[in-house]
Each structure stands twice: as structure tokens, then as C-alpha cells.
Design an enzyme around this catalytic site. Structure first.
Site, PDB file in Angstrom:
ATOM      1  N   ASP A  39     -32.838 -23.698  18.262  1.00 21.80           N
ATOM      2  CA  ASP A  39     -32.585 -23.601  19.705  1.00 21.80           C
ATOM      3  C   ASP A  39     -33.872 -23.759  20.505  1.00 21.80           C
ATOM      4  OD1 ASP A  39     -29.846 -23.428  19.784  1.00 21.80           O
ATOM      5  OD2 ASP A  39     -29.808 -21.260  19.497  1.00 21.80           O
ATOM      6  N   LYS A 116     -18.257 -14.397  19.428  1.00 20.87           N
ATOM      7  CA  LYS A 116     -18.481 -15.814  19.128  1.00 20.87           C
ATOM      8  C   LYS A 116     -18.506 -15.961  17.619  1.00 20.87           C
ATOM      9  CE  LYS A 116     -21.380 -19.755  20.358  1.00 20.87           C
ATOM     10  NZ  LYS A 116     -21.421 -20.366  19.051  1.00 20.87           N
TER      11      LYS A 116
HETATM   12  S1  IVH Z   1     -14.423 -21.029  23.700  1.00 17.33           S
HETATM   13  C1  IVH Z   1     -16.192 -25.080  24.903  1.00 17.33           C
HETATM   14  N1  IVH Z   1     -14.548 -18.950  22.163  1.00 17.33           N
HETATM   15  O1  IVH Z   1     -18.714 -22.022  19.716  1.00 17.33           O
HETATM   16  C2  IVH Z   1     -14.805 -24.725  24.733  1.00 17.33           C
HETATM   17  N2  IVH Z   1     -15.683 -20.917  21.460  1.00 17.33           N
HETATM   18  O2  IVH Z   1     -21.280 -23.119  20.417  1.00 17.33           O
HETATM   19  C3  IVH Z   1     -14.556 -23.270  24.800  1.00 17.33           C
HETATM   20  N3  IVH Z   1     -16.822 -20.647  19.312  1.00 17.33           N
HETATM   21  O3  IVH Z   1     -17.561 -25.284  20.080  1.00 17.33           O
HETATM   22  C4  IVH Z   1     -14.934 -22.646  23.559  1.00 17.33           C
HETATM   23  N4  IVH Z   1     -16.209 -18.564  18.925  1.00 17.33           N
HETATM   24  O4  IVH Z   1     -16.371 -23.801  18.369  1.00 17.33           O
HETATM   25  C5  IVH Z   1     -14.929 -20.229  22.334  1.00 17.33           C
HETATM   26  N5  IVH Z   1     -14.529 -17.015  20.915  1.00 17.33           N
HETATM   27  C6  IVH Z   1     -14.904 -18.274  21.069  1.00 17.33           C
HETATM   28  C7  IVH Z   1     -15.697 -18.941  20.121  1.00 17.33           C
HETATM   29  C8  IVH Z   1     -16.073 -20.261  20.361  1.00 17.33           C
HETATM   30  C9  IVH Z   1     -16.874 -19.606  18.465  1.00 17.33           C
HETATM   31  C10 IVH Z   1     -17.487 -21.940  19.067  1.00 17.33           C
HETATM   32  C11 IVH Z   1     -16.694 -23.135  19.518  1.00 17.33           C
HETATM   33  C12 IVH Z   1     -17.654 -23.938  20.336  1.00 17.33           C
HETATM   34  C13 IVH Z   1     -18.976 -23.389  19.898  1.00 17.33           C
HETATM   35  C14 IVH Z   1     -20.083 -23.614  20.885  1.00 17.33           C
END
Ligand code: IVH
Length: 409
Positions: A39, A116
């Protein structure tokens, strides 16, 4: 401010480095540097590209979201782009996201804060309520067809409940639970196979297996985080989507909290950060999402990420380095403890060049030799430890335990 010539040189260096690490991450499911170091490179490049927009390179990784290994899987275009998330590392950045949201909406709003999941994103397409196609995020525009590997993934339904709209897409994250990851690595070690450095790498490596039998053995899991398509059945917010998915027994990531202030968001972040080791799946931060879908539309998105969401990352816990030497420490009572001397790396802002090895059994358990590339972990304030060997040295040197006391002979 640096000169344009220096900026150009630095930009091309960074682009080359990042593309190298992307290649490893997306195609070989392997990492040589930690997320944090990665990052840092991305941020440095973004900053330079902002200050010198005229020298943005054609192959800049900031132009795309991910990478696709063209000759492995058939690729299919996504119904709508699968975006990435904007990252924040400090509370100031979260505050700025909160204020921007407030200024755009000009009224109070709710934010859904959730974990996440550190896996790989997948889109599940249902037609006539049957699972038709499963895709990876790929480059965001088109994904790899991994349908055959999704047959046995825990948390993926082959059929939607009859109350659901006929055609629907569920997006979420495929991952490996921590206990399964440990079992998997144990088995691989017994078979003399190279170990996976993190559950995320193991999940990515398993989903992208051409042989569905292998994917099946690996016991993958899935958490859905959103639905795409006719949302009228679900209501007008992501918290409602979650509620309905839960009623119908879909697997969701927990904990999650609906917040009505910045203070609540930060409290939730800190609480989860401090208890994350007790979850049976790896998370690398908290995602904040504007809850109301109409409000999300108002904020819109950039080419790479939605403006209505933010990933608040946790300090890194893992890094990859080499084992240079093992020294033997003599305790006050005469016990001898091996200490690993490492190539220096930074984890969560702290420089690390040593790790504990406990005893001879630990060295045997890990299958360590000098020169190996290893994965280390520093969770909280605990002394760093070696979690696995990710690559054997080409010329491994055996670690020899002293037969006489290194202190008094
Ligand atoms: S929402 C962008 N919620 O993180 C569309 N993403 O670093 C909205 N990810 O590509 C995504 N946990 O694959 C969302 N609770 C969560 C998540 C999540 C993991 C991933 C997702 C995204 C990536 C970005």
C-alpha cells in the site's frame, strides 16, 4: 517537491515494482511483501501521479483494478463493474469521508460498518433462481469463470428461495476459515508441499484451481455482502438486504453495526480491531458503507471505487522476510532458546529483525532452514513469531543446535 526528471524515474520504478507484486498476488497467489509495504508503494505512486499528471504511464496499475491470467479461465463481462474500495489508514481520513458524505447529502445519514473479509471477491449470478455463473473480480470489467469450483463452497446456495427475484446477482467474498487453513497447511507440510502464507493466499489458490476436485478438498466459505438487480424485494438499504439474507439463512460476515455518527464508527472499528483474533476468519479492516441505496446513487463512484464506501484498514500483522541466522540465547536458569535473526521488515510501523523460535521442536515443526523465505506475524504487542515457510531457499543451510552451552561451553 522533486524535479520532473526524478519524478519520471521514480514513477517508472514504482510502476515496475507494483506490477511485479500484482503479478505475484493475482496470478500466483503469493506475496513477497506485506500489504502494508504494498500500500505504501501504491500511495507513493498515486501522490506522484497527482503532482505530475503529464507523466502517468500507460501500464500504471492505478488505471485498472486487478489482473487476469488470460490463459487459465474463460472470462465473462460483469453485469456492472466490480469495483475496489478506497482505503483509509487513519481516523482523520475517516472523518474526511464522513464530512464529505455529510456535505453531499446535506442531512443526517446512517453508515453500516462491517468486517472487511480478507479473501477474494466473487459474483454469483442466478437465473431462474438457479446458480448459473460464478466469477472472480478479475480486472473489474470482466471476471474469470470459476463456476465449477463453487459447487462445494460453504455459504453458496445453488438455488434461491422461491420468494426471491428470478434473476439476481449476489456479490461477496470467498475465504478459508482459520482452522481449515491450519489443517490444510499441516497436511501440506506432511506431504512435503510448500505452505500457504495466509488464508487469503490459500483461498485464492484454491478458487483458481483448474481441477474442481482440488477446490472441493480445500473447504472454502463465502459471505455475501450485497445483491445486484431488482432490489425492490429487499428494500432500500444494505442493512435491509442483510436482514433479509439472514432470515433466509445466507451466511453473512459478523459483527456489523448500523452507525449514526463518526464516533460510533470509530468505536466499532476499535472494538473489532481488538477482538479480531477471536474470529475464525481473517479480516483486514472495517468497511463503512452509506446504508441508504438512493443516497449511494447520489454520491456515485469513480472509475475505481464507490464514493459511498470506505475501507478502514487495520495495522498489518504479517510480513514476509528471510531467515538469516539463528542465535542461541542462554537464560538465567541455563535453558537455551533459539532466536531467529531476520531480514529487517516493518510491521505496523515497527521495525522487526528477530522472532522467537521457542525450542528445537518449533524449528522442526516449521521445517526451517537458514535462507528460507518465511512469513512472520506480529499480533498486537506480542513478540513476533514465524508462522510458515513460504519458499525454501535454493541452498538451504541446516540449523544446528549447539551441543555445549554457547555461554560457558
Ligand atoms: S463492499 C466496491 N464489503 O474488499 C464494492 N467489500 O478492497 C463494494 N471486501 O473488492 C464492496 N469485505 O471484494 C465490501 N464487507 C465487505 C467486504 C468487501 C471484503 C472486498 C471486496 C472489494 C475489496 C476491496
Amino acid at each position: 517537491m522533486i524535479s520532473k526528471i526524478d519524478a519520471k524515474k521514480k514513477i517508472s520504478e514504482l510502476v515496475e515494482q507494483i506490477n511485479y507484486h500484482d503479478e505475484l498476488y493475482y496470478k500466483k497467489n503469493y506475496q513477497e511483501i506485506s500489504d502494508e509495504e504494498y500500500d505504501k508503494l501504491r500511495r507513493e505512486l498515486l501522490e506522484l501521479e497527482k503532482n505530475f499528471p503529464e507523466i502517468k504511464l500507460k501500464n500504471s496499475p492505478n488505471k485498472t483494478i486487478g489482473k487476469i491470467d488470460n490463459n487459465q479461465f474463460r472470462t465473462i463481462k460483469h453485469n456492472s463493474p466490480m469495483l475496489s474500495l478506497n482505503n483509509a489508514y487513519s481516523i482523520d481520513e475517516v472523518e474526511s469521508f464522513y464530512n464529505k458524505t455529510f456535505n453531499s447529502l446535506n442531512k443526517n445519514f446512517l453508515i453500516l460498518a462491517e468486517t472487511k473479509v480478507d479473501g477474494l471477491s466473487a459474483s454469483l449470478r442466478y437465473e431462474n433462481r438457479k446458480l448459473k455463473i460464478g466469477l472472480t473480480r478479475g480486472d473489474g470489467v470482466k471476471g474469470e469463470d470459476i463456476t465449477r469450483n463453487l459447487e462445494f463452497v460453504e455459504g453458496i446456495k445453488k438455488k434461491l428461495p422461491s420468494e426471491f427475484p428470478e434473476n439476481l446477482e449476489i456479490r461477496g467474498e470467498i475465504f478459508i476459515k482459520k482452522n481449515i487453513f491450519e489443517e490444510l497447511n499441516k497436511k501440506r507440510k506432511d506431504q512435503g508441499k510448500p505452505l500457504f502464507s495466509t488464508p487469503r493466499n490459500a483461498a485464492a489458490g484454491s478458487v483458481r484451481q483448474l481441477d474442481p476436485e482440488i477446490a472441493k478438498e480445500r473447504k472454502l466459505s463465502f459471505y455475501g455482502y450485497t445483491v445486484i438487480g431488482d432490489k425492490s424485494f429487499f428494500g432500500n438499504s444494505i442493512s435491509k438486504i442483510r436482514d433479509i439474507l439472514k432470515i433466509f439463512n445466507f451466511s453473512l460476515n459478523h459483527p456489523a453495526k448500523l452507525c449514526s455518527s463518526l464516533d460510533e464508527m470509530v468505536k466499532f472499528y476499535k472494538k473489532v480491531r481488538d477482538m479480531r483474533s477471536s474470529l475464525n476468519y481473517d479480516i483486514d479492516g472495517i468497511v463503512y458503507k452509506l446504508d441508504n441505496i438512493e443516497e449511494q446513487k447520489k454520491l456515485g463512484q469513480t472509475a475505481r471505487f464507490p464514493r459511498w464506501a470506505l475501507a478502514h484498514k487495520f495495522p498489518a500483522e504479517n510480513a514476509i522476510t528471510t531467515l538469516k541466522e539463528v542465535s542461541f540465547q542462554v537464560g538465567r536458569t541455563g535453558t537455551i532458546t533459539p532466536v531467529a535473526i531476520l531480514g529487517e521488515v516493518t510491521i505496523g510501523g515497527v521495525k522487526i529483525n528477530r522472532a522467537t523460535l521457542h525450542n528445537q521442536d518449533e524449528i522442526r515443526r516449521l521445517g526451517l532452514s537458514l535462507g528460507d523465505t518465511i512469513s512472520i506475524q506480529r499480533a498486537g504487542d506480542v513478540i513476533p513469531k514465524i508462522t510458515s515457510v513460504v519458499k525454501k531457499s535454493i541452498k538451504p543451510v541446516k540449523i544446528i543446535f549447539p551441543e555445549q552451552c554457547p555461554s560457558c561451553g
